[in-house]
Design an enzyme around this catalytic site. Structure first.
Site, mmCIF file in Angstrom:
data_model
loop_
_atom_site.group_PDB
_atom_site.id
_atom_site.type_symbol
_atom_site.label_atom_id
_atom_site.label_comp_id
_atom_site.label_asym_id
_atom_site.label_seq_id
_atom_site.Cartn_x
_atom_site.Cartn_y
_atom_site.Cartn_z
ATOM 1 C CG ASN A 9 -1.782 1.218 1.336
ATOM 2 O OD1 ASN A 9 -1.813 2.046 0.418
ATOM 3 N ND2 ASN A 9 -2.488 1.379 2.449
ATOM 4 C CE LYS A 11 -0.377 3.422 4.701
ATOM 5 N NZ LYS A 11 -0.273 3.553 6.144
ATOM 6 C CG HIS A 96 -6.062 2.172 5.250
ATOM 7 N ND1 HIS A 96 -5.610 3.114 6.145
ATOM 8 C CD2 HIS A 96 -5.045 1.297 5.066
ATOM 9 C CE1 HIS A 96 -4.362 2.807 6.488
ATOM 10 N NE2 HIS A 96 -3.998 1.707 5.842
ATOM 11 C CD GLU A 98 -3.104 5.779 6.606
ATOM 12 O OE1 GLU A 98 -3.120 5.812 5.359
ATOM 13 O OE2 GLU A 98 -2.159 5.279 7.260
ATOM 14 C CD GLU A 168 -3.634 -2.029 7.473
ATOM 15 O OE1 GLU A 168 -2.600 -2.345 6.879
ATOM 16 O OE2 GLU A 168 -4.179 -0.920 7.323
ATOM 17 N N GLY A 174 2.363 2.856 10.866
ATOM 18 C CA GLY A 174 3.314 3.961 10.704
ATOM 19 C C GLY A 174 4.019 4.353 11.996
ATOM 20 C CB SER A 214 5.046 -1.319 12.232
ATOM 21 O OG SER A 214 4.687 0.030 12.467
HETATM 22 P P1 13P Z 1 2.901 0.831 7.801
HETATM 23 O O1 13P Z 1 3.423 -0.483 7.267
HETATM 24 O O2 13P Z 1 3.631 2.011 7.292
HETATM 25 O O3 13P Z 1 2.770 0.780 9.291
HETATM 26 O O4 13P Z 1 1.407 0.984 7.222
HETATM 27 C C1 13P Z 1 0.517 -0.060 7.344
HETATM 28 C C2 13P Z 1 -0.689 0.215 6.530
HETATM 29 O O5 13P Z 1 -1.460 1.110 6.837
HETATM 30 C C3 13P Z 1 -0.907 -0.596 5.325
HETATM 31 O O6 13P Z 1 -2.185 -0.399 4.812
#
Ligand code: 13P
Length: 258
Positions: A9, A11, A96, A98, A168, A174, A214
């Site tokens: 992903n 982003k 997601h 976010e 997640e 992150g 992560s």
């Molecule tokens: P990170 O791997 O940067 O923690 O992000 C995870 C994520 O949100 C994947 O969709």
């Protein structure tokens, strides 16, 4: 047996030229691998470039990070399942955290999108997960249950089989702080139990559940060797082709060991 699925992903990152370079490097590292299902999820603007760069590598699929539930019409700034299919997109990440947090997506909205994706033969990757506060309050199972029942309402067994779930935990995204393999396994086993409630044990046993938050080279193997962890949804570490390739290889090695 469930085939592992590892997705990148990206982003809101990656210019077209960077995306093309990434695909070239990834193919040098893993080739057109078939032991693991690999999905690249670029921003909308780099989808066509990734598809073009993958050329004949048919085992690596392309996904989108979001979509609208309507097929077409006056929805300025939105992208539909039909528009994504037109670009040869096969998967779409929905719900997601976010998007839930920053764009106020509710389970009901996620559910509309999931059903629209399936209708258009796009495979949804449905994200669920608790915040730190919810974990500390002891509400992990309650939150996961609500999100799953809400987001997957009305799906048939066949629909569920086409669907991938991504666990997640918000506190692990992150932050560099991943769930331990045991914490993740516990949540994944609960998710599978909930899928049994929503359909039946045979269907639940076939659904793939990815872990995200992560994931990096150092923890990928331990996470993905847990019995109910069927792959990874990788954010930060997926921006580098070598580290993403190593995570894919960790999943592939696990397949061989089993
Ligand atoms: P990170 O791997 O940067 O923690 O992000 C995870 C994520 O949100 C994947 O969709």
């Amino acid at each position: 047996m469930r085939k592992k699925i590892v997705a990148a992903n990206w982003k809101m990152n990656m210019l077209q030229a960077e995306a093309a370079e990434f695909v070239k490097d990834l193919l040098l590292e893993i080739g057109d691998m078939s032991a693991v299902e690999v999905v690249i999820v670029p921003p909308f603007t780099a989808i066509a470039k990734v598809v073009e760069s993958l050329d004949k590598a048919q085992n690596i699929k392309v996904g989108a990070q979001n979509m609208h539930w309507e097929h077409s019409g006056a929805f300025t700034g939105e992208i539909s399942a039909a528009l994504l299919r037109d670009l040869f997109v096969r998967y779409v990440v929905l719900g997601h955290s976010e998007r839930r947090q920053m764009f106020h997506e509710t389970d009901e909205i996620v559910n509309r999108k999931v059903r629209a994706a399936l209708e258009a033969t796009l495979r949804p990757i449905v994200c669920v997960g608790e915040t730190l506060e919810q974990r500390e309050r002891g509400s992990v199972e309650k939150i996961l249950s609500l999100q799953l029942h809400g987001s997957l309402a009305g799906l048939s067994g066949k629909d569920l089989h086409e669907t991938v779930i991504a666990y997640e935990p918000v506190w692990a995204i992150g932050t560099g702080r991943n769930a331990t393999p045991e914490q993740a396994q516990e949540a994944h086993a609960f998710i599978r139990e909930t899928l049994t409630e929503l359909s039946d044990a045979t269907t639940a046993d076939r659904v793939r559940i990815q872990y995200g938050g992560s994931v990096k080279v150092e923890n990928a193997r331990a996470l993905m060797s847990q019995p109910d962890i069927d792959g990874a949804l990788v954010g930060g570490a997926s921006l580098d082709p070598r580290s993403f390739a190593q995570i894919v290889q960790a999943a592939a090695n696990d397949e061989v060991v089993e």
